[in-house]
Design a protein around this motif. Structure first.
Motif, PDB file in Angstrom:
ATOM      1  N   ALA A 117       0.821  -1.213   0.000  1.00  0.00           N
ATOM      2  CA  ALA A 117       0.000   0.000   0.000  1.00  0.00           C
ATOM      3  C   ALA A 117       0.853   1.261   0.000  1.00  0.00           C
ATOM      4  O   ALA A 117       0.520   2.250  -0.661  1.00  0.00           O
ATOM      5  N   ILE A 147      -4.711   3.873   5.192  1.00  0.00           N
ATOM      6  CA  ILE A 147      -4.139   2.570   4.892  1.00  0.00           C
ATOM      7  C   ILE A 147      -3.565   1.923   6.151  1.00  0.00           C
ATOM      8  O   ILE A 147      -3.684   0.713   6.352  1.00  0.00           O
ATOM      9  N   SER A 187      -4.130  -1.677   7.728  1.00  0.00           N
ATOM     10  CA  SER A 187      -2.954  -2.512   7.932  1.00  0.00           C
ATOM     11  C   SER A 187      -2.895  -3.027   9.361  1.00  0.00           C
ATOM     12  O   SER A 187      -2.523  -4.171   9.607  1.00  0.00           O
ATOM     13  N   THR A 200       0.762  -4.677   5.182  1.00  0.00           N
ATOM     14  CA  THR A 200       0.515  -3.518   4.328  1.00  0.00           C
ATOM     15  C   THR A 200       0.284  -3.935   2.881  1.00  0.00           C
ATOM     16  O   THR A 200       0.139  -3.090   2.016  1.00  0.00           O
ATOM     17  N   LEU A 255      -1.825  -4.830  -0.039  1.00  0.00           N
ATOM     18  CA  LEU A 255      -3.233  -4.567  -0.324  1.00  0.00           C
ATOM     19  C   LEU A 255      -4.048  -5.837  -0.597  1.00  0.00           C
ATOM     20  O   LEU A 255      -5.156  -5.991  -0.059  1.00  0.00           O
ATOM     21  N   PHE A 269     -11.326   8.439   3.592  1.00  0.00           N
ATOM     22  CA  PHE A 269     -10.909   8.054   2.252  1.00  0.00           C
ATOM     23  C   PHE A 269     -11.761   8.735   1.189  1.00  0.00           C
ATOM     24  O   PHE A 269     -11.252   9.183   0.163  1.00  0.00           O
ATOM     25  N   ILE A 275      -9.239   1.158  -4.928  1.00  0.00           N
ATOM     26  CA  ILE A 275      -8.569   1.089  -3.618  1.00  0.00           C
ATOM     27  C   ILE A 275      -9.622   1.105  -2.518  1.00  0.00           C
ATOM     28  O   ILE A 275      -9.559   0.356  -1.540  1.00  0.00           O
ATOM     29  N   LEU A 314     -10.372  -1.810   0.333  1.00  0.00           N
ATOM     30  CA  LEU A 314     -10.284  -1.613   1.776  1.00  0.00           C
ATOM     31  C   LEU A 314     -11.629  -1.767   2.467  1.00  0.00           C
ATOM     32  O   LEU A 314     -11.717  -2.328   3.556  1.00  0.00           O
TER      33      LEU A 314
END
Lengths: 220, 315
Positions: free
Chosen positions: B100, B148, B152, B158, B160, B185, B240, B244
């Motif tokens: 990430a 992120i 994580s 980390t 993705l 985000f 992304i 997540l």
């Protein structure tokens, strides 16, 4: 099932913290009061959930008290005061919003550190939320510090009481009923007295800016 | 086996390349509907890009080589990012490189070259746009990194694809921290992609523009690549976000067939996200440029709050 209710309590605690930040950043007094009512609502929901989880009868009572006082009566009173005093804006906060937010973050970290020993001693399932309660109290304090107008300081004061209530709830499943009733009554009376004060202050100075109090001379 | 994996990867990138302008068109169409205008066709961005590729490029006399290669670099980084992000499958050859933090670095590379190219010709607007872009960038990047980091910490990695797989496969749990970071985000996405509260993608009004100001000197194929890259950037950010916060439906198998199964779900997610994005943009007003730091500070605040809440309530 219990795991889920605990998660929901955590989520409500997080929401409480978020609302504190929203209040910290808000410039309009009307919205500030609405946020306070919302905070009371979240607090009420958390109390109900905890009551259902722990089967403590008196928590239902305090949830009802929260709903009546903090969601309905106090915001109503405040709204009426705002209309009658004609104050809708808290024009200039002492610090710009972004700066206040960053100070708020530092305070949250501080509060979490502060609550660590209490959390270690408490035996309730909700003890991890004690840090959030302390943070809500300190953030409300910050709200009071950064505002000039009496109105938003009172809202900060009430939010502080919310935080204290939540702290007591998550540390020991609520204070004894008599204390809770006393505090509720105190807050209500304080609100009424402050309402009278507002009118007095405005009569004296033509506005609600607490800056006026800094000079204590007779000649206006 | 190896060859088929690479073939799948190429397919995924091509799908992203083809879908990015469509996603942009979908957002525009939703915005038009919401503001009671007649909507442009879904094919409009493709037509624009095609038209630009047919034109002859015009360069400023003092444009350096940097100005000419910047579109290719920006476009290249976006394609690489599209290959790396686990948008359809998590077990593709490239996604194993999807750290990430490296991904944030990749996006920053594109920004640096875009800004350098904008300043290269030396017009006032280009420089102004580049400065504003940098201002937005340096505030948005820490917020994105914080977002992120929360994911994580929850998944203790980390990478993705690993985060996506971890979140998609575990039993349903309420994460207040993830809810906070999702808000952060979204705000970063709006700022980074020059969407409404920070920049208005539909205007050339010089006092307010950020992204458009940097592209003013570009024409023809360079401009086409830049606009395609911008569409791809929006697509990448959306992916992304899905990786997540909406990881369900991503294929964890190998081969083109497993990938195809995840395409309708991705399309559905994109359609919903596009509608949501259009709704946010319609409901909010453009901020003054000097209020943008406040907006991004709020995003950072949300992300850090998510981090703190996670650390405290982990239990």
């Amino acid at each position: 099932m219990h795991a889920l209710s605990l998660q929901m309590l955590d989520a409500l605690a997080a929401l409480l913290l978020l609302l504190s930040f929203a209040m910290l950043s808000q410039r309009r007094i009307v919205t500030l009061v609405n946020l306070l009512a919302l905070q009371g609502g979240v607090l009420c929901a958390a109390t109900l959930l905890l009551a259902w989880r722990t089967h403590e009868g008196h928590l239902y009572l305090s949830a009802a008290l929260t709903l009546a006082l903090k969601v309905i009566v106090l915001p109503r009173l405040l709204h009426r005061l705002i209309h009658r005093l004609d104050v809708y804006w808290d024009t200039e906060p002492m610090l710009n919003i972004a700066g206040t937010m960053l100070v708020g973050l530092v305070i949250v970290v501080f509060a979490f550190g502060l609550a660590q020993p209490i959390t270690a001693l408490a035996s309730t399932a909700t003890r991890s939320a004690i840090g959030i309660a302390v943070a809500v109290v300190l953030l409300a304090f910050l709200t009071m510090i950064t505002r000039r107008k009496a109105m938003s300081q009172v809202v900060g004061f009430l939010s502080m009481e919310n935080g204290l209530f939540f702290g007591a709830m998550s540390a020991t499943y609520g204070m004894p009923m008599i204390v809770e009733l006393g505090v509720a009554l105190d807050v209500l009376v304080a609100m009424l007295v402050l309402g009278v004060f507002f009118f007095q202050i405005r009569e004296q100075f033509d506005n609600l800016d607490l800056h006026n109090f800094e000079s204590l001379r007779e000649d206006k | 086996m190896k060859a088929i994996e690479w073939f799948t990867q190429v397919l995924e990138v091509l799908a992203a390349l083809a879908a990015a302008p469509l996603f942009l068109a979908w957002v525009n169409q939703c915005r038009a509907w919401l503001s009671n205008r007649s909507a442009p066709s879904l094919l409009q961005p493709y037509r624009g890009i095609r038209k630009l590729f047919y034109k002859d490029a015009v360069l400023a006399t003092n444009a350096s080589a940097l100005f000419r290669i910047a579109p290719y670099i920006v476009f290249g980084t976006m394609v690489l990012a599209a290959a790396v992000i686990p948008s359809m499958g998590t077990r593709l050859p490239f996604t194993s490189a999807a750290d990430a933090i490296a991904l944030v670095g990749l996006l920053a590379t594109a920004r640096v070259f875009l800004s350098l190219a904008a300043m290269d010709v030396g017009t006032a607007f280009g420089t102004l746009g580049a400065r504003r872009e940098m201002m937005v960038g340096f505030l948005a990047e820490p917020a994105l990194l914080m977002v992120i980091f929360v994911a994580s910490l929850i998944c203790s990695t980390t990478a993705l694809p690993a985060i996506t797989e971890h979140l998609a496969t575990e039993s349903l749990a309420l994460y207040p921290s993830l809810a906070f970071t999702a808000v952060a985000f979204t705000m970063v996405l709006l700022a980074e992609n020059a969407r409404i509260p920070v920049d208005n993608p539909a205007t050339h009004l010089e006092l307010t523009m950020i992204h458009e100001a940097m592209l003013l000197e570009y024409s023809a194929r360079h401009l086409a690549l830049m606009e395609w890259a911008a569409a791809l950037k929006l697509f990448n950010y959306a992916c992304i976000g899905f990786a997540l916060f909406l990881p369900w439906g991503v294929s964890v198998g190998q081969g083109p067939l497993a990938l195809i199964a995840s395409v309708p779900i991705l399309a559905l997610k994109l359609a919903l996200a596009g509608g949501g994005l259009a709704l946010i943009e319609t409901l909010s007003a453009k901020l003054r440029v000097f209020r943008a730091p406040e907006f991004l500070a709020t995003a950072f605040l949300f992300a850090v709050l998510g981090l703190l809440v996670h650390l405290l309530l982990r239990a």
